[in-house]
Write a protein that holds these residues in place. Structure first.
Motif, PDB file in Angstrom:
ATOM      1  N   HIS A  27       0.855  -1.181   0.000  1.00  0.00           N
ATOM      2  CA  HIS A  27       0.000   0.000   0.000  1.00  0.00           C
ATOM      3  C   HIS A  27       0.896   1.237   0.000  1.00  0.00           C
ATOM      4  CE1 HIS A  27      -3.693  -2.277   0.950  1.00  0.00           C
ATOM      5  NE2 HIS A  27      -2.929  -2.993   1.739  1.00  0.00           N
ATOM      6  N   VAL A  28       0.602   2.188  -0.859  1.00  0.00           N
ATOM      7  CA  VAL A  28       1.416   3.399  -0.971  1.00  0.00           C
ATOM      8  C   VAL A  28       0.502   4.623  -0.929  1.00  0.00           C
ATOM      9  CG1 VAL A  28       3.141   4.634  -2.335  1.00  0.00           C
ATOM     10  CG2 VAL A  28       3.039   2.133  -2.430  1.00  0.00           C
ATOM     11  N   ILE A  29       0.891   5.608  -0.127  1.00  0.00           N
ATOM     12  CA  ILE A  29       0.184   6.888  -0.072  1.00  0.00           C
ATOM     13  C   ILE A  29       1.160   7.971  -0.515  1.00  0.00           C
ATOM     14  CG2 ILE A  29      -1.071   8.535   1.369  1.00  0.00           C
ATOM     15  CD1 ILE A  29      -1.657   6.241   3.305  1.00  0.00           C
ATOM     16  N   LEU A  52      -3.568   7.191  -3.968  1.00  0.00           N
ATOM     17  CA  LEU A  52      -3.403   5.958  -3.200  1.00  0.00           C
ATOM     18  C   LEU A  52      -3.090   4.848  -4.197  1.00  0.00           C
ATOM     19  CD1 LEU A  52      -6.480   6.072  -0.774  1.00  0.00           C
ATOM     20  CD2 LEU A  52      -4.229   7.133  -0.497  1.00  0.00           C
ATOM     21  N   ILE A  53      -2.122   4.022  -3.864  1.00  0.00           N
ATOM     22  CA  ILE A  53      -1.692   2.957  -4.767  1.00  0.00           C
ATOM     23  C   ILE A  53      -1.756   1.625  -4.027  1.00  0.00           C
ATOM     24  CG2 ILE A  53       0.173   2.089  -6.220  1.00  0.00           C
ATOM     25  CD1 ILE A  53       1.284   4.988  -6.240  1.00  0.00           C
ATOM     26  N   TYR A  54      -2.312   0.628  -4.695  1.00  0.00           N
ATOM     27  CA  TYR A  54      -2.334  -0.735  -4.164  1.00  0.00           C
ATOM     28  C   TYR A  54      -1.744  -1.660  -5.219  1.00  0.00           C
ATOM     29  CZ  TYR A  54      -4.222  -5.368  -3.039  1.00  0.00           C
ATOM     30  OH  TYR A  54      -4.369  -6.708  -2.797  1.00  0.00           O
ATOM     31  N   ARG A  55      -0.735  -2.439  -4.818  1.00  0.00           N
ATOM     32  CA  ARG A  55      -0.098  -3.383  -5.737  1.00  0.00           C
ATOM     33  C   ARG A  55      -0.002  -4.744  -5.068  1.00  0.00           C
ATOM     34  NH1 ARG A  55       3.616  -1.471  -9.792  1.00  0.00           N
ATOM     35  NH2 ARG A  55       5.173  -2.970  -9.083  1.00  0.00           N
ATOM     36  N   ALA A  56      -0.245  -5.783  -5.832  1.00  0.00           N
ATOM     37  CA  ALA A  56      -0.168  -7.141  -5.294  1.00  0.00           C
ATOM     38  C   ALA A  56       0.272  -8.085  -6.399  1.00  0.00           C
ATOM     39  CB  ALA A  56      -1.506  -7.583  -4.716  1.00  0.00           C
ATOM     40  N   GLY A  57       0.889  -9.192  -5.998  1.00  0.00           N
ATOM     41  CA  GLY A  57       1.297 -10.193  -6.963  1.00  0.00           C
ATOM     42  C   GLY A  57       2.801 -10.317  -7.068  1.00  0.00           C
ATOM     43  N   PRO A  67      -6.857   8.644  -7.339  1.00  0.00           N
ATOM     44  CA  PRO A  67      -6.392  10.025  -7.136  1.00  0.00           C
ATOM     45  C   PRO A  67      -7.006  10.611  -5.870  1.00  0.00           C
ATOM     46  CG  PRO A  67      -7.132   9.682  -9.396  1.00  0.00           C
ATOM     47  CD  PRO A  67      -7.560   8.483  -8.629  1.00  0.00           C
ATOM     48  N   LEU A  68      -6.219  11.366  -5.118  1.00  0.00           N
ATOM     49  CA  LEU A  68      -6.714  11.943  -3.874  1.00  0.00           C
ATOM     50  C   LEU A  68      -7.904  12.872  -4.115  1.00  0.00           C
ATOM     51  CD1 LEU A  68      -3.311  12.795  -2.137  1.00  0.00           C
ATOM     52  CD2 LEU A  68      -4.858  10.918  -1.580  1.00  0.00           C
ATOM     53  N   GLU A  69      -7.934  13.500  -5.311  1.00  0.00           N
ATOM     54  CA  GLU A  69      -8.996  14.473  -5.574  1.00  0.00           C
ATOM     55  C   GLU A  69     -10.389  13.849  -5.593  1.00  0.00           C
ATOM     56  OE1 GLU A  69      -5.699  15.601  -8.615  1.00  0.00           O
ATOM     57  OE2 GLU A  69      -6.263  13.899  -7.357  1.00  0.00           O
ATOM     58  N   VAL A  70     -10.471  12.588  -5.942  1.00  0.00           N
ATOM     59  CA  VAL A  70     -11.791  11.982  -6.102  1.00  0.00           C
ATOM     60  C   VAL A  70     -12.277  11.286  -4.822  1.00  0.00           C
ATOM     61  CG1 VAL A  70     -11.364  11.644  -8.554  1.00  0.00           C
ATOM     62  CG2 VAL A  70     -10.951   9.752  -6.965  1.00  0.00           C
ATOM     63  N   ILE A  71     -11.438  11.259  -3.796  1.00  0.00           N
ATOM     64  CA  ILE A  71     -11.830  10.608  -2.539  1.00  0.00           C
ATOM     65  C   ILE A  71     -12.875  11.452  -1.827  1.00  0.00           C
ATOM     66  CG2 ILE A  71     -11.043   9.902  -0.244  1.00  0.00           C
ATOM     67  CD1 ILE A  71      -8.399   9.118  -1.492  1.00  0.00           C
ATOM     68  N   GLN A  72     -13.976  10.831  -1.466  1.00  0.00           N
ATOM     69  CA  GLN A  72     -15.058  11.521  -0.789  1.00  0.00           C
ATOM     70  C   GLN A  72     -15.152  11.178   0.692  1.00  0.00           C
ATOM     71  OE1 GLN A  72     -18.189  10.068  -3.343  1.00  0.00           O
ATOM     72  NE2 GLN A  72     -18.108  11.873  -4.670  1.00  0.00           N
ATOM     73  N   ASN A  73     -14.788   9.969   1.041  1.00  0.00           N
ATOM     74  CA  ASN A  73     -14.877   9.565   2.437  1.00  0.00           C
ATOM     75  C   ASN A  73     -13.927   8.400   2.684  1.00  0.00           C
ATOM     76  OD1 ASN A  73     -16.064   9.636   5.116  1.00  0.00           O
ATOM     77  ND2 ASN A  73     -17.041   7.710   4.587  1.00  0.00           N
ATOM     78  N   VAL A  74     -13.365   8.374   3.903  1.00  0.00           N
ATOM     79  CA  VAL A  74     -12.498   7.277   4.327  1.00  0.00           C
ATOM     80  C   VAL A  74     -12.976   6.801   5.692  1.00  0.00           C
ATOM     81  CG1 VAL A  74     -10.143   6.517   4.812  1.00  0.00           C
ATOM     82  CG2 VAL A  74     -10.539   8.316   3.123  1.00  0.00           C
ATOM     83  N   VAL A 104      -3.761   5.827   9.442  1.00  0.00           N
ATOM     84  CA  VAL A 104      -3.729   5.863   7.978  1.00  0.00           C
ATOM     85  C   VAL A 104      -4.890   6.698   7.450  1.00  0.00           C
ATOM     86  CG1 VAL A 104      -3.892   4.459   5.879  1.00  0.00           C
ATOM     87  CG2 VAL A 104      -2.548   3.639   7.822  1.00  0.00           C
ATOM     88  N   GLN A 105      -6.063   6.579   8.079  1.00  0.00           N
ATOM     89  CA  GLN A 105      -7.211   7.396   7.695  1.00  0.00           C
ATOM     90  C   GLN A 105      -6.882   8.879   7.820  1.00  0.00           C
ATOM     91  OE1 GLN A 105     -10.277   7.878  10.634  1.00  0.00           O
ATOM     92  NE2 GLN A 105     -11.910   7.629   9.118  1.00  0.00           N
ATOM     93  N   SER A 106      -6.270   9.263   8.936  1.00  0.00           N
ATOM     94  CA  SER A 106      -5.912  10.669   9.161  1.00  0.00           C
ATOM     95  C   SER A 106      -4.899  11.146   8.126  1.00  0.00           C
ATOM     96  CB  SER A 106      -5.340  10.852  10.572  1.00  0.00           C
ATOM     97  OG  SER A 106      -6.300  10.525  11.556  1.00  0.00           O
ATOM     98  N   LEU A 107      -3.935  10.290   7.786  1.00  0.00           N
ATOM     99  CA  LEU A 107      -2.925  10.671   6.795  1.00  0.00           C
ATOM    100  C   LEU A 107      -3.556  10.888   5.426  1.00  0.00           C
ATOM    101  CD1 LEU A 107      -0.005  11.120   5.942  1.00  0.00           C
ATOM    102  CD2 LEU A 107       0.221   8.651   5.629  1.00  0.00           C
ATOM    103  N   ILE A 108      -4.485  10.040   5.057  1.00  0.00           N
ATOM    104  CA  ILE A 108      -5.136  10.191   3.754  1.00  0.00           C
ATOM    105  C   ILE A 108      -5.893  11.516   3.684  1.00  0.00           C
ATOM    106  CG2 ILE A 108      -6.935   9.273   2.230  1.00  0.00           C
ATOM    107  CD1 ILE A 108      -6.129   6.483   3.164  1.00  0.00           C
ATOM    108  N   TYR A 109      -6.632  11.841   4.753  1.00  0.00           N
ATOM    109  CA  TYR A 109      -7.341  13.120   4.776  1.00  0.00           C
ATOM    110  C   TYR A 109      -6.353  14.294   4.704  1.00  0.00           C
ATOM    111  CZ  TYR A 109     -12.052  11.364   5.750  1.00  0.00           C
ATOM    112  OH  TYR A 109     -13.285  10.766   5.659  1.00  0.00           O
ATOM    113  N   LYS A 110      -5.248  14.175   5.425  1.00  0.00           N
ATOM    114  CA  LYS A 110      -4.244  15.238   5.416  1.00  0.00           C
ATOM    115  C   LYS A 110      -3.674  15.429   4.013  1.00  0.00           C
ATOM    116  CE  LYS A 110       0.324  16.379   7.288  1.00  0.00           C
ATOM    117  NZ  LYS A 110       1.432  15.929   8.181  1.00  0.00           N
ATOM    118  N   MET A 111      -3.355  14.318   3.345  1.00  0.00           N
ATOM    119  CA  MET A 111      -2.791  14.421   2.004  1.00  0.00           C
ATOM    120  C   MET A 111      -3.825  14.928   1.010  1.00  0.00           C
ATOM    121  SD  MET A 111       0.164  13.683   2.812  1.00  0.00           S
ATOM    122  CE  MET A 111       0.732  14.070   1.167  1.00  0.00           C
TER     123      MET A 111
END
Length: 205
Positions: free
Chosen positions: A75-77, A82-87, A97-104, A142-149
């Protein structure tokens, strides 16, 4: 191994990156315990040697699979998304994109709270909709960091001379204008933009 910096945009900076909480591999620990118990039972019944090899092989396959999956989930912020990579061999992931986030929102069971882990639910515009991330360490932080960013990203957009976007409740018109800018910037696909536009206009009627 962290997120490759070559995949970042020019002004993009990684604020935090982490793997799922270690509690996500408790199953692998239980498999080891089960394997030891199975070996003891086989010894009591004087089972042939090949049965030990079968049990050991099965335990090894299950453990290695789980550990590889855990070690290759990231997980990358950043200050943009926000980025999620697996495999390991075949990789997959998502980017929001942070701009489109409405709620966490975060959710923790009693067990998860004891161990400092939990789930995050990200609500965003477009076809992303709701995205759940499991086994997040310290989900409230992590929730607080996402809102801050996200707030920082909004200020960056304002300072670049583009219309500001409030981090508080938006009117449908303001939200539509923001989505239109994201669409023009290539951060929302045609399908995502049309889907969210239809939802907004439908809710406004």
């Amino acid at each position: 191994m962290g997120y490759p910096e070559r995949l970042l945009s020019d002004d993009e900076v990684i604020e935090s990156q982490f793997r799922p909480h270690w509690s996500g591999i408790i199953r692998e620990a239980l498999i080891i315990v089960a394997g030891i118990a199975a070996a003891i039972v086989l010894a009591l019944f004087e089972a042939p040697a090949w049965t030990y090899l079968v049990v050991a092989g099965l335990v090894l396959v299950l453990i290695v699979g789980g550990l590889v999956r855990w070690a290759n989930t990231l997980h990358v912020i950043t200050n943009e998304r926000l980025i999620y990579r697996a495999g390991f061999l075949a990789k997959h992931g998502t980017e929001i994109p942070l701009e489109v986030i409405q709620n966490v929102a975060f959710n923790q069971s009693v067990f998860e709270r004891i161990f400092g882990t939990g789930d995050l639910m990200i609500e965003s515009a477009g076809t992303h909709g709701q995205t759940r991330y499991r086994d997040i360490p310290r989900p409230e932080a992590v929730q607080s960091l996402i809102y801050k960013m996200r707030e920082g990203r909004m200020r960056d957009i304002d300072s670049n001379g583009r219309p500001g976007v409030s981090t508080g409740p938006e009117s449908p018109l303001t939200h539509l204008e923001r989505l239109s800018r994201l669409h023009d910037q290539g951060k929302l696909s045609d399908t995502e933009f049309e889907a969210e536009k239809a939802r907004l206009l439908g809710g406004a009627n």
